[in-house]
Design an enzyme around this catalytic site. Structure first.
Site, PDB file in Angstrom:
ATOM      1  N   LYS A 237       0.837  -1.202   0.000  1.00 35.26           N
ATOM      2  CA  LYS A 237       0.000   0.000   0.000  1.00 35.26           C
ATOM      3  C   LYS A 237       0.868   1.247   0.000  1.00 35.26           C
ATOM      4  O   LYS A 237       1.952   1.268   0.597  1.00 35.26           O
ATOM      5  CB  LYS A 237      -0.906  -0.037   1.241  1.00 35.26           C
ATOM      6  CG  LYS A 237      -1.970   1.057   1.306  1.00 35.26           C
ATOM      7  CD  LYS A 237      -2.848   0.867   2.543  1.00 35.26           C
ATOM      8  CE  LYS A 237      -3.915   1.951   2.664  1.00 35.26           C
ATOM      9  NZ  LYS A 237      -4.761   1.768   3.855  1.00 35.26           N
TER      10      LYS A 237
ATOM     11  N   SER B 296      -9.711   1.959   3.124  1.00 35.34           N
ATOM     12  CA  SER B 296      -8.834   2.704   2.232  1.00 35.34           C
ATOM     13  C   SER B 296      -7.850   1.814   1.462  1.00 35.34           C
ATOM     14  O   SER B 296      -7.240   2.254   0.495  1.00 35.34           O
ATOM     15  CB  SER B 296      -8.047   3.737   3.041  1.00 35.34           C
ATOM     16  OG  SER B 296      -7.182   3.096   3.988  1.00 35.34           O
TER      17      SER B 296
ATOM     18  N   SER C 141      -9.973  -0.496   7.351  1.00 32.17           N
ATOM     19  CA  SER C 141      -9.413  -0.296   6.017  1.00 32.17           C
ATOM     20  C   SER C 141      -8.725  -1.509   5.405  1.00 32.17           C
ATOM     21  O   SER C 141      -8.332  -1.469   4.243  1.00 32.17           O
ATOM     22  CB  SER C 141      -8.427   0.888   6.028  1.00 32.17           C
ATOM     23  OG  SER C 141      -9.136   2.100   6.112  1.00 32.17           O
TER      24      SER C 141
END
Length: 479
Positions: A79, A154, A178
């Site tokens: 990420k 997210s 997330s």
């Protein structure tokens, strides 16, 4: 080579047996990315040469009998808010677009020590603020199972990457769901570890008392393999726990082998099974409860009364911490800077141009609740209720070994379907409380919603440091 739903433990066997090399494996994943990422949009950037050179080095180590571990040569995507030395770390924000990491996050460093190949920068909601991956400053990531729908957020890029078979696993971060929510939307496994189990060093902070790095992958054993690698005390992060870690993959392997939940009590919090559930999610959860019973698990009713305040508490504490953490991004020390007249004007223009609407909204909320005259009324009161939420979980775990709940009230929704910020915030209603309490949880695929044809996930939550029993139960259920 068919990489569909490939697992780390299967790939490690293939590498060990010589049926595939790390270079061939990485090349196959790159082919998948070239074929589909144009429509999916999971990656913001990939350094292909660096990845392939790392794969060649891994193959040379194996050939000479010096492999770092049995997982040497397996790629894992990252990420865009987790630092990898020499690679961009923009947090999907224009403000940090030019920034390259000068060091590895502890989690990345530990993976490299085992020979994993961290590669690519995965899209996300800007600064991890969002539940759909629609808030990225650069692109929208699409759900590989239905490109008209969001992948969740997210860590939407991380979930989409694994679901699209661009990598066997990915690192994400979980501040209010997330990891677990996008894992649910994309039909993969996602783990939020106990707070302090995994070092946050090298994770760009959103809300420091809530953030945790965790894996997204195809089965609980893979989640255990990654947790085995990245867990443990880190002197760079004073919140990491000195408790012994490891044995997570073995626990998941045992659960899959036994295929039984006998001896385990699963608590059903009545607050999580309400009229707010979509009918398709409710149906799958009923089937999940029946399956748990069929596998020998005992179901007990429990209550988490203060979780009804979790969303309100979260959006006070998280935004307050975000306001403080993001104050460092001012256009002076690093990141993009706007031409301006004087220091204060530089702050205004750089932050105004660099931050997206959702980030600005949360900074404003956080600054307000911390401001003079409102601190006691909002922030201090929210912290007190947070303590009550944590006590609710502790009381519940006295009556059961694990908690079983939905992950989301509905399956993956379509783009622009939730234009109201409050609607979007409620997407995390079943995941937020766990971040406030600090306990651990896993999202596992549990069925399909007949109406949307999209995956529905179940959430198994465990006491602090209870990852082993959680993974064992998850693996038995998925078996």
């Amino acid at each position: 080579m068919d990489l569909k739903k490939s697992t780390i433990h299967t790939l490690s066997e293939n590498l060990k047996n010589g049926t595939v090399s790390s270079l061939e494996l990485c090349q196959e994943y790159l082919k998948n990315i070239d074929a589909r990422d144009g429509e999916i949009g999971a990656f913001l950037e990939i350094d292909r040469e660096k990845m392939l050179n790392a794969a060649k080095a891994s193959d040379e180590r194996r050939a000479s009998g010096n492999a770092f571990s049995e997982f040497d040569g397996i790629p894992i995507a990252v990420k865009d808010n987790i630092c990898v030395k020499g690679e961009r770390c923009s947090c999907a924000s224009k403000l940090l677009e030019p920034v390259k990491s000068p060091y590895d996050a502890t989690a990345v460093e530990l993976l490299k020590k085992q020979g994993f190949i961290p590669f690519g920068r995965l899209n996300m909601d800007e600064f991890a603020m969002g539940s759909s991956c629609e808030n990225s400053a650069f692109k929208k990531t699409r759900n590989p199972l239905d490109i008209s729908r969001v992948p969740g957020g997210s860590s939407g890029g991380s979930a989409a990457c694994v679901a699209a078979d661009f990598a066997p696993a990915a690192l994400g971060s979980d501040t209010g769901g997330s990891i677990r929510q996008p894992a649910a939307f994309c039909g993969v496994v996602g783990v939020k570890p106990t707070y302090g189990r995994v070092s946050r060093y090298g994770l760009v902070a959103f809300a420091s008392s809530l953030d945790q790095i965790g894996p997204l992958c195809n089965d609980p054993e893979d989640a255990g393999i990654i947790l085995d690698a990245i867990s443990g005390f880190d002197p760079h992060d004073s919140t990491t726990l000195p408790a012994a870690s490891g044995g997570y993959a073995a626990a998941a392997k045992k659960g899959a082998a036994d295929g039984s939940l006998a001896g385990l009590k699963f608590g059903l919090p009545k607050e999580y099974f309400t009229g707010g559930l979509d009918s398709g999610v409710a149906k799958v959860m009923d089937e999940t409860i029946a399956k748990v019973k069929a596998l020998g698990g005992e179901i007990v009713d429990v209550s988490l009364p203060h979780t009804k305040y979790a969303v309100a508490v979260y959006y006070i504490i998280a935004t307050a911490e975000a306001s403080a953490n993001l104050a460092r991004f001012d256009g002076i020390r690093y990141g993009s800077r706007q031409d301006a007249n004087g220091l204060v004007d530089t702050y205004y223009k750089s932050r105004g141009a660099g931050f997206g609407d959702e980030v600005k909204r949360r900074i404003l909320l956080g600054t307000y609740v911390l401001s003079s005259g409102y601190y006691d009324a909002y922030y201090l009161r929210a912290q007190r209720v947070r303590t009550l939420i944590r006590r609710d979980f502790e009381e519940a775990f006295k009556q059961c070994d694990l908690l079983l709940t939905p992950v989301t009230p509905q399956t993956a929704f379509k783009f622009n379907e939730k234009s109201d910020p409050l609607q979007m915030y409620l997407s995390d209603i079943f995941t937020i409380a766990l971040n406030l309490s600090g306990h651990c949880g896993i999202s596992i695929p549990a069925g399909i919603d007949d109406a949307t044809k999209m995956p529905v996930a179940a959430q198994i939550m465990a006491p602090a440091l209870g990852e082993k029993v959680m993974l064992q139960a998850a693996a038995a259920f998925m078996k």
